[in-house]
Design an enzyme around this catalytic site. Structure first.
Site, short mmCIF file in Angstrom:
data_model
loop_
_atom_site.label_atom_id
_atom_site.label_comp_id
_atom_site.label_asym_id
_atom_site.label_seq_id
_atom_site.Cartn_x
_atom_site.Cartn_y
_atom_site.Cartn_z
N TRP A 21 0.83 -1.20 0.00
CA TRP A 21 0.00 0.00 0.00
C TRP A 21 0.87 1.25 0.00
O TRP A 21 0.57 2.24 -0.68
CB TRP A 21 -0.92 -0.02 1.23
CG TRP A 21 -1.95 1.07 1.26
CD1 TRP A 21 -2.50 1.74 0.20
CD2 TRP A 21 -2.58 1.62 2.42
NE1 TRP A 21 -3.43 2.65 0.62
CE2 TRP A 21 -3.50 2.59 1.99
CE3 TRP A 21 -2.47 1.36 3.78
CZ2 TRP A 21 -4.29 3.32 2.88
CZ3 TRP A 21 -3.26 2.08 4.66
CH2 TRP A 21 -4.16 3.05 4.22
N ASP A 50 2.83 -7.82 1.92
CA ASP A 50 1.42 -7.63 2.22
C ASP A 50 0.79 -6.74 1.15
O ASP A 50 1.27 -5.64 0.88
CB ASP A 50 1.27 -6.96 3.59
CG ASP A 50 -0.15 -6.58 3.90
OD1 ASP A 50 -0.91 -7.46 4.36
OD2 ASP A 50 -0.53 -5.41 3.67
N TYR A 55 -5.50 -2.26 -3.69
CA TYR A 55 -4.40 -1.31 -3.60
C TYR A 55 -4.02 -0.87 -5.00
O TYR A 55 -3.47 -1.65 -5.79
CB TYR A 55 -3.19 -1.92 -2.90
CG TYR A 55 -3.38 -2.23 -1.43
CD1 TYR A 55 -4.51 -1.82 -0.73
CD2 TYR A 55 -2.41 -2.91 -0.72
CE1 TYR A 55 -4.67 -2.10 0.61
CE2 TYR A 55 -2.56 -3.20 0.63
CZ TYR A 55 -3.69 -2.80 1.29
OH TYR A 55 -3.84 -3.08 2.64
N HIS A 123 -11.13 -8.49 3.67
CA HIS A 123 -10.59 -7.15 3.89
C HIS A 123 -11.57 -6.27 4.66
O HIS A 123 -12.62 -5.88 4.14
CB HIS A 123 -10.27 -6.52 2.52
CG HIS A 123 -9.30 -5.41 2.58
ND1 HIS A 123 -8.75 -4.83 1.45
CD2 HIS A 123 -8.73 -4.74 3.62
CE1 HIS A 123 -7.92 -3.87 1.79
NE2 HIS A 123 -7.90 -3.79 3.11
#
Length: 322
Positions: A21, A50, A55, A123
């Protein structure tokens, strides 16, 4: 770099991980840096990455897959699904419909250039989705099919979500991704009572514990946009007393913050916000410094004297999202 167990999954993760991210989404960083950072991370012994399908609307997974290339088998990939950015790219909405999730997982695998992920998480689910048996069964079916080695829940977007995290553990999810840092100990400390995988994010408390980022001004692109500026200013002021403490131990405040998180043996990996190779290399050094029991006790006492009320305020912020 030392490896740690991800709960009882059999997966071993590097103590430090890289969060995509911070590298490639519209909110963070510059995309052209991502590939260099991923490759340098591998050179430094980091194996944990991750990411999530949303994203950068898929860009993070694409860049990660391209960056790993033939080294895919050396990496541990965590990705997340549950936001439908295909229908609404600008304002993705949560969607945990099983048919949609299966399509989302297939598209993630294609972008990652792999036929499996090590950890698949739903998520930022609400309680109504965490308690769904059909959703848990679906996630477990992906394990049976060899598409995911472990399944879990990513809690967010803010601090809090204690009931949701505990329910996810009770339901049988194998790993949690959650916020845990010296300023915001709870509910992370409660989660750490359980032997599941713990992927810790925001270890620097929205940059308060990273002195290289001071002064901290409002920025809609950064995680601290969830915080009030008064919270940020107060937290920074109360943190200044730790600068000398860290310096006397030959480390920076930001390294101390990471070492504190890693002092908890059930933490599987910690993913700080990394935007440059230099920052990555500095954070890696924190894994070489082990806090003594006296250090940890001092920091816990510092929390009680300086941060507990800020922690409680952060937890209250969660109510806006429930």
């Amino acid at each position: 770099m030392l490896l740690r167990e991800l709960g009882h999954t059999g997966i071993k993760t590097s103590e430090l991980g890289v969060g995509m991210w911070t590298l490639v989404t519209d909110w963070w960083g510059e995309p052209e840096r991502a590939q260099e950072i991923v490759k340098r991370a591998m050179d430094l012994g980091i194996n944990f990455f991750d990411t999530a399908d949303m994203y950068g609307n898929g860009r993070a997974e694409e860049i990660l897959g391209r960056s790993l290339g033939s080294k895919r088998d050396r990496a541990v990939i965590l990705t997340k699904v549950g936001y439908d950015f295909y229908s609404s790219p600008q304002r993705p909405k949560q969607k945990f419909d099983l048919d949609y999730l299966r399509t989302a997982v297939d598209r993630s695998l294609k972008r990652l250039s792999t036929d499996y992920v090590d950890v698949l998480m739903i998520h930022n689910p609400k309680m109504r989705d965490i308690t769904r048996r059909d959703l848990l069964d679906f996630m477990r079916s992906l394990k049976s099919d060899g598409i995911a080695r472990a399944v879990g829940v990513a809690l967010g977007p803010t601090l809090g979500w204690e009931d949701e995290g505990l329910k996810a553990i009770e339901m049988g999810y194998e790993a949690l991704e959650h916020i845990f840092n010296l300023i915001e100990l709870y509910p992370g400390l409660r989660f750490l009572e359980f032997e599941v995988g713990h992927v810790v994010r925001v270890p620097h408390a929205s940059d308060v514990l990273n002195e290289s980022k001071w002064p901290l001004n409002y920025d809609p692109k950064l995680h601290r946009h969830f915080k009030s500026q008064d919270w940020i200013n107060t937290a920074v002021e109360r943190t200044k007393g730790l600068l000398d403490y860290a310096s006397k131990r030959g480390i920076t405040l930001s390294q101390l913050a990471l070492s504190f998180v890693l002092s908890y043996s059930r933490v599987s990996t910690v993913i700080p916000n990394i935007t440059t190779v230099k920052e990555l290399e500095q954070f890696v050094k924190s894994t070489e410094f082990v806090l003594s029991k006296e250090d940890v006790n001092f920091l816990l006492d510092y929390y009680e004297r300086n941060y507990r009320d800020l922690n409680e305020e952060s937890i209250r912020e969660t109510q806006v999202y429930k």
